[in-house]
Scaffold this motif. Structure first.
Motif, short mmCIF file in Angstrom:
data_model
loop_
_atom_site.label_atom_id
_atom_site.label_comp_id
_atom_site.label_asym_id
_atom_site.label_seq_id
_atom_site.Cartn_x
_atom_site.Cartn_y
_atom_site.Cartn_z
N THR A 25 150.36 32.13 22.11
CA THR A 25 149.91 33.30 22.87
C THR A 25 150.02 33.06 24.37
O THR A 25 150.41 33.96 25.13
N ALA A 26 149.72 31.84 24.81
CA ALA A 26 149.84 31.51 26.24
C ALA A 26 151.29 31.68 26.70
O ALA A 26 151.56 32.26 27.78
N LEU A 27 152.24 31.21 25.90
CA LEU A 27 153.66 31.36 26.26
C LEU A 27 154.06 32.83 26.28
O LEU A 27 154.83 33.28 27.14
N MET A 28 153.55 33.59 25.31
CA MET A 28 153.89 35.01 25.25
C MET A 28 153.36 35.77 26.47
O MET A 28 154.04 36.67 26.98
N VAL A 29 152.20 35.41 26.94
CA VAL A 29 151.63 36.07 28.13
C VAL A 29 152.52 35.80 29.35
O VAL A 29 152.77 36.70 30.17
N ILE A 30 153.01 34.57 29.46
CA ILE A 30 153.94 34.23 30.55
C ILE A 30 155.20 35.10 30.44
O ILE A 30 155.72 35.61 31.44
N GLY A 31 155.68 35.27 29.22
CA GLY A 31 156.86 36.10 29.00
C GLY A 31 156.65 37.54 29.41
O GLY A 31 157.51 38.15 30.05
N VAL A 32 155.52 38.11 29.04
CA VAL A 32 155.21 39.49 29.42
C VAL A 32 155.21 39.63 30.94
O VAL A 32 155.80 40.57 31.49
N ALA A 33 154.58 38.67 31.62
CA ALA A 33 154.52 38.72 33.08
C ALA A 33 155.91 38.73 33.70
O ALA A 33 156.21 39.53 34.61
N ALA A 34 156.80 37.87 33.18
CA ALA A 34 158.16 37.79 33.74
C ALA A 34 158.92 39.10 33.51
O ALA A 34 159.58 39.62 34.43
N PHE A 35 158.84 39.65 32.31
CA PHE A 35 159.58 40.88 32.01
C PHE A 35 159.02 42.09 32.76
O PHE A 35 159.75 43.03 33.04
#
Length: 467
Positions: free
Chosen positions: A338-348
Motif C-alpha cells: 500500500t505504501a508503494l501504491m500511494v507513491i504511485g498515485v502521487a506521481a501519476f
C-alpha cells in the motif's frame, strides 16, 4: 522421506524476513519495469510524425503478457509446492517439484513459438487495418515468441531461487538482462555502430537477448548457490500426478494473466470505437493505454516482488503449520504494498505529462493522456492489498480464489463498464472503469480471505508445528 534443515523462512522475525527477501525481488522487478518503459520509449522515437511503432508494440502486448503468464503460472505452482516441501523438510519433493516445473516451462516455450509462427499476423489484423502497425507488430511477436526459451528459462530458474529464500540472486539475473536490453535497444532499433536499422524488430531482439543472458545466469546461480534444490536430469520422467498438482495451483495464475490480456485486447477495441468520434482519436487512445500499462509497471512490479516473497514465506509456514507467521507476513506485505501504491498515485497525479513525455508524446497524446493517467491511477490505492492477499491464496493452494477475483475485476466489471462509459462519446469517461473495478475487487478479496481464514489458517493453531 529425506529431511532438510530449518530454513530462515520459519525462524527469522517476519518484518526483517520480508524486507530481506522482498527488497532484492522488488529492486530486480523495478529494473524489469525500467527496461519495459525504455523499450517503448525508444520505439516511440522511430517516427516523430505518428505513433505507429508505439501502437504496434502496445497491440502486441497481450501476446507477450500471456507468454509471461504461462511462465509465471508454472513458476507459482512450483514455488508453492517447493516452499511447502521445504517447510515439511521433504528434500525429495523439493527436487521433483523443480524438475517437473522445468519440464512444463519447456512445453510452454514450444506453444509460444508455434503461436508466433502461425498466428502473429492474424492477431494484429484482428485489432487494426493500419498496414504499418500490422507489419511492426507481426515482426515483434514472432521474434519474442520464437526465442521465448529465454523468458521461460529465466522465470522458472529465478523462482527456484526465490522459493528457497535466495532472492538476492534474482537481482543479478534480472538486472543483468535489463541492462543488456537497455544497451541493445538503441543500437538495434536505430542501427548504430554499423549495424542495420531494425526498428521495432530491433526492440524485440534486444528483449530476447537480455532474457537469454538472464536465463543462463539463473541456471548457473542455481547450480552453485542453491543447495536446497538439486536438478538431476539423467533418467528423468515426467511425474504427471505432480504436474497436475503444479498446474492446479499455477493454471489459475495463468488464467488470471490471460484474463488480463483479454481485458487489454478488449480495452483496445473499446478505445478504437472513438475513431468514429474523431479520426485518429482511437489510435491515440490505444497509444495512451499502452503507455499507461508500461508506466504502471514501475509501481506494480515492485509490489509483485513483495508478493513473491510473501507467497514463499506463507507457503513455507503453512507447511510448517505456523499460522501466526502467515498472518504476520500478510499484514507486513499489505503495509509495504500500500505504501508503494500511494507513491504511485502521487506521481501519476502530479506529473502525468512528464511521464507521457517519456514516450515522445505529441499534443494529442498529452491531451488524452493527462486525464487518463490521473483517473486510472486512483485504482492503485485498492490494488496493493488485493495483490498480497491473492499471493496468500496461491501459497495455501487456493489459487482459484485469485482467479475468481481477477475474472470479476477485469471481465465482469471493468470491460462492461468501460464499454458503457464509451457510449457517452467522451474518451475521458472510459478511464473511470479502472477505479470502479478495483473497489469491486477489494470487496470480493476480503470476503474470500475470511472464508480461507476459517477453513485453512485458523485450524493450524490446533496442530503441532512440523518437526
Amino acid at each position: 522421506m529425506s529431511s532438510l534443515k530449518e530454513n530462515k523462512m520459519g525462524t527469522m522475525p517476519i518484518g526483517r524476513l520480508l524486507l530481506t527477501m522482498a527488497l532484492p525481488m522488488a529492486l530486480s522487478m523495478l529494473v524489469q519495469a525500467l527496461y519495459n518503459v525504455v523499450d517503448s520509449a525508444f520505439v516511440a522515437k522511430i517516427s516523430d510524425v505518428n505513433q505507429d511503432a508505439l501502437n504496434a508494440v502496445s497491440l502486441a502486448f497481450p501476446v507477450q503478457n500471456i507468454m509471461i503468464g504461462i511462465a509465471t503460472g508454472t513458476a507459482v505452482g512450483v514455488n508453492a509446492l517447493l516452499s511447502r516441501a521445504l517447510g515439511e523438510r521433504d528434500a525429495d519433493m523439493v527436487n521433483r517439484s523443480a524438475l517437473n516445473g522445468v519440464f512444463l516451462a519447456g512445453l510452454g516455450m514450444l506453444l509460444s513459438a508455434l503461436f508466433g509462427i502461425f498466428c502473429a499476423e492474424l492477431f494484429m489484423r484482428s485489432q487494426t487495418s493500419n498496414e504499418a502497425v500490422i507489419a511492426y507488430g507481426t515482426a515483434y511477436i514472432r521474434i519474442i515468441t520464437i526465442a521465448s526459451f529465454g523468458i521461460f528459462g529465466e522465470i522458472i530458474f529465478e523462482r527456484l531461487l526465490q522459493s528457497t529464500g535466495r532472492t538476492i540472486y534474482t537481482l543479478f539475473t534480472q538486472g543483468t538482462g535489463a541492462v543488456l536490453n537497455i544497451i541493445f535497444d538503441p543500437i538495434l532499433i536505430f542501427g548504430l555502430f554499423g549495424l542495420p536499422r531494425m526498428e521495432v524488430a530491433g526492440a524485440a531482439v534486444a528483449t530476447v537477448l537480455g532474457q537469454i543472458v538472464a536465463f543462463i545466469l539463473a541456471m548457473i546461480l542455481n547450480h552453485r548457490k542453491n543447495p536446497d534444490v538439486r536438478l538431476h536430469l539423467r533418467g528423468f520422467r515426467p511425474d504427471w500426478k505432480l504436474i497436475g498438482r503444479i498446474l492446479a495451483i499455477g493454471v489459475p495464475s495463468m488464467i488470471m494473466v490471460a484474463i488480463g490480456s483479454v481485458m487489454y485486447y478488449g480495452m483496445n477495441l473499446v478505445l478504437m470505437r472513438f475513431e468514429h468520434v474523431r479520426v485518429g482519436l482511437g489510435e491515440v487512445g490505444t497509444a495512451v493505454f499502452g503507455a499507461y500499462y508500461k508506466l504502471q509497471s514501475f509501481i506494480f512490479m515492485p509490489v509483485f516482488g513483495i508478493n513473491n516473497a510473501a507467497l514463499a514465506i506463507a507457503a513455507y509456514n503453512y507447511g510448517a503449520r505456523k499460522p501466526k507467521r502467515i498472518l504476520g507476513v500478510l499484514k507486513c506485505g499489505i503495509l509495504g504494498a500500500t505504501a508503494l501504491m500511494v507513491i504511485g498515485v502521487a506521481a501519476f497525479q502530479l506529473i502525468p505529462q512528464v511521464l507521457l513525455g517519456l514516450f515522445n508524446a505529441n499534443a494529442d497524446m498529452l491531451a488524452v493522456g493527462d486525464p487518463a493517467l490521473r483517473t486510472m491511477s486512483l485504482a492503485f490505492v485498492f490494488a496493493g492489498a488485493c495483490i498480497i492477499v491473492g499471493g496468500v491464496f496461491q501459497a495455501l493452494g487456493n489459487s482459484v480464489y485469485s482467479m475468481i477475483v481477477s475474472i470479476a475485476r477485469q471481465l465482469v466489471v471493468l470491460l462492461p463498464v468501460a464499454y458503457l462509459l464509451s457510449l457517452s462519446g467522451n474518451i475521458d469517461a472510459v478511464w473511470f472503469a479502472f477505479p470502479i473495478a478495483e473497489v469491486a475487487s477489494l470487496a470480493m478479496t476480503v470476503i474470500l480471505f475470511l472464508r480461507l481464514y476459517r477453513k485453512k489458517i485458523r485450524p493450524l493453531s490446533r496442530m503441532p508445528a512440523a518437526e
